[in-house]
Scaffold this motif. Structure first.
Motif, short mmCIF file in Angstrom:
data_model
loop_
_atom_site.label_atom_id
_atom_site.label_comp_id
_atom_site.label_asym_id
_atom_site.label_seq_id
_atom_site.Cartn_x
_atom_site.Cartn_y
_atom_site.Cartn_z
N GLN A 84 -7.86 -2.43 4.12
CA GLN A 84 -9.17 -1.77 4.20
C GLN A 84 -9.02 -0.34 4.71
OE1 GLN A 84 -12.20 -2.68 3.16
NE2 GLN A 84 -12.99 -0.72 3.85
N HIS A 85 -8.16 -0.13 5.67
CA HIS A 85 -7.93 1.22 6.20
C HIS A 85 -7.33 2.12 5.11
CE1 HIS A 85 -7.52 4.21 9.34
NE2 HIS A 85 -6.30 4.46 8.88
N ALA A 116 -7.75 1.75 1.90
CA ALA A 116 -8.84 2.00 0.97
C ALA A 116 -9.75 3.12 1.48
CB ALA A 116 -9.64 0.73 0.72
N GLU A 117 -10.00 3.14 2.78
CA GLU A 117 -10.82 4.20 3.37
C GLU A 117 -10.13 5.55 3.28
OE1 GLU A 117 -11.61 2.75 7.31
OE2 GLU A 117 -12.92 1.15 6.58
N SER A 125 -10.57 6.63 -0.29
CA SER A 125 -11.97 7.03 -0.54
C SER A 125 -12.29 8.39 0.05
CB SER A 125 -12.93 5.99 0.03
OG SER A 125 -12.81 4.79 -0.67
N SER A 126 -11.72 8.68 1.23
CA SER A 126 -12.00 9.95 1.89
C SER A 126 -11.21 11.10 1.27
CB SER A 126 -11.67 9.86 3.38
OG SER A 126 -10.25 9.79 3.57
#
Length: 98
Positions: free
Chosen positions: A28-29, A31-32, A35-36
């Motif tokens: 998840q990290h 993926a973040e 995304s950023s």
């Protein structure tokens, strides 16, 4: 270069899970980070899985080290007194007599 030898079994592109394992963070990290825009990645197909090129991951890691180094230097500068920088004592105005 040792990092290139380490990457060989993984191939040119890493999955989000592989990247998370290398960074020792959650998927998840990762993926973040994608995304950023902090971690460059490509999608295979229109809605396929993200892939991270190994050299891009190495560049991201190097950038993180540089950011940490700059933050440490900035923190040190905040703790240093101005007197130590200039080598001359600071003069304070003397209040008028009277």
């Amino acid at each position: 270069m040792e990092s290139q030898r380490d990457a060989a079994p993984l191939g040119r592109f890493l999955t989000v899970a592989d990247t998370a394992e290398v960074l020792n963070v959650s998927a998840q990290h990762v993926a973040e980070l994608i995304s950023s825009g902090e971690l460059p990645a490509i999608r295979i197909g229109r809605s396929g899985p993200w892939r991270i090129e190994f050299p891009a991951l190495e560049a991201f890691i190097s950038g993180q080290y540089e950011e940490a180094r700059r933050a440490a230097l900035w923190h040190q500068a905040q703790l240093t007194e101005l007197v130590e920088f200039s080598g001359a004592p600071m003069l304070r105005p003397v209040p008028p007599l009277g």
